[in-house]
Scaffold this motif. Structure first.
Motif, PDB file in Angstrom:
ATOM      1  N   LYS A  68     -13.723  -0.096   9.710  1.00 29.59           N
ATOM      2  CA  LYS A  68     -12.629   0.080  10.675  1.00 29.59           C
ATOM      3  C   LYS A  68     -12.705  -0.953  11.786  1.00 29.59           C
ATOM      4  O   LYS A  68     -11.694  -1.559  12.172  1.00 29.59           O
ATOM      5  CB  LYS A  68     -12.646   1.482  11.271  1.00 29.59           C
ATOM      6  N   ASP A  95     -10.028  -4.534  12.409  1.00 30.63           N
ATOM      7  CA  ASP A  95      -9.389  -4.813  13.700  1.00 30.63           C
ATOM      8  C   ASP A  95      -9.815  -6.164  14.269  1.00 30.63           C
ATOM      9  O   ASP A  95      -9.087  -6.760  15.068  1.00 30.63           O
ATOM     10  CB  ASP A  95      -9.748  -3.716  14.708  1.00 30.63           C
ATOM     11  N   ARG A 126      -2.835   1.437   9.118  1.00 30.92           N
ATOM     12  CA  ARG A 126      -2.527   0.389  10.095  1.00 30.92           C
ATOM     13  C   ARG A 126      -1.210  -0.320   9.786  1.00 30.92           C
ATOM     14  O   ARG A 126      -0.622  -0.951  10.656  1.00 30.92           O
ATOM     15  CB  ARG A 126      -3.652  -0.659  10.129  1.00 30.92           C
ATOM     16  N   SER A 169      -3.389  -5.515   6.850  1.00 27.30           N
ATOM     17  CA  SER A 169      -4.773  -5.694   6.414  1.00 27.30           C
ATOM     18  C   SER A 169      -5.167  -7.151   6.572  1.00 27.30           C
ATOM     19  O   SER A 169      -4.320  -8.045   6.439  1.00 27.30           O
ATOM     20  CB  SER A 169      -4.922  -5.290   4.936  1.00 27.30           C
TER      21      SER A 169
END
Length: 219
Positions: free
Chosen positions: A85, A89, A113, A116
């Motif tokens: 995770k 980000d 989200r 990717s």
């Protein structure tokens, strides 16, 4: 400086292979390098960097990204599923997708989200037991699994055995990519990036030839 020399060698290797200038992306491997060395390479205009450790990258790159617009960060070390995770980000690309559990985690994160990082499958071309990566004879099925999960697969990555000629491993990876309709080839490091470019590399990962020997840091 060393960066300019490496870029010149990449351009020469592109030309020798009949490749367009700029078709190979230089990833400057900045893991465990002192901040002043990385800042100097940033100041010289390099914007694509590779890191091996999520925690180390998270501690130093947000500030540099604020200071140097356009930085792209590539994860080139083994990625623990429990750090995925944070990684998605932080990184623009992950070169070390190598097992179903990680692929499934990345797919769940991509769905939640709506985006990717670019993903590369790491292939253990030398079938070395101590090294990460999917085995060559399992790679086609794994690529199909990733596509079935809807993941944005950019290409393949390998790290040939240190005691062998790299070229056959690069050729193996290139053939595997072509067979699976993939264009990205992350292969070649400081000692062999020109051979990798000759075999079709689109991304080369160069650390010590740019920064000098790594300075180990406590982790």
């Amino acid at each position: 400086m060393a960066l300019a020399e490496i870029v010149a060698r990449i351009r020469k290797a592109e030309a020798a292979a009949g490749r367009a200038p700029g078709s190979v992306t230089l990833i400057a491997v900045s893991k465990v390098q002192p901040a002043d060395r990385v800042a100097a390479v940033l100041g010289a205009g390099q914007r694509v960097f590779g890191e091996n450790y999520v925690q180390e990258a998270a501690g130093k790159w947000p500030a540099w990204r604020d200071q140097f617009p356009g930085v792209k960060l590539h994860m080139i070390g083994p990625l623990q599923t429990n750090k995925a995770k944070v990684a998605v980000d932080l990184f623009d690309a992950i070169h070390t997708v190598d097992r179903p559990s990680l692929a499934e985690k990345l797919a769940r994160l991509a769905e939640s989200r709506g985006t990717s990082p670019e993903l590369f499958v790491q292939v253990n071309t030398g079938a070395e037991p101590q090294k990460a990566g999917i085995l060559p004879d399992e790679a086609d099925a794994f690529i199909a699994t990733l596509r079935g999960l809807g993941l944005p697969l950019a290409g393949l990555m390998c790290i040939p055995p240190e005691d062998q000629d790299s070229t056959p491993h690069f050729a193996l990876l290139a053939a595997m990519a072509e067979r699976n309709g993939l264009t990205g080839l992350s292969m070649g490091m400081s000692a062999d990036f020109e051979a990798a470019i000759a075999q079709g590399a689109t991304h080369v990962r160069v650390g010590s030839a740019i920064f000098g020997d790594r300075v180990p840091q406590p982790r």
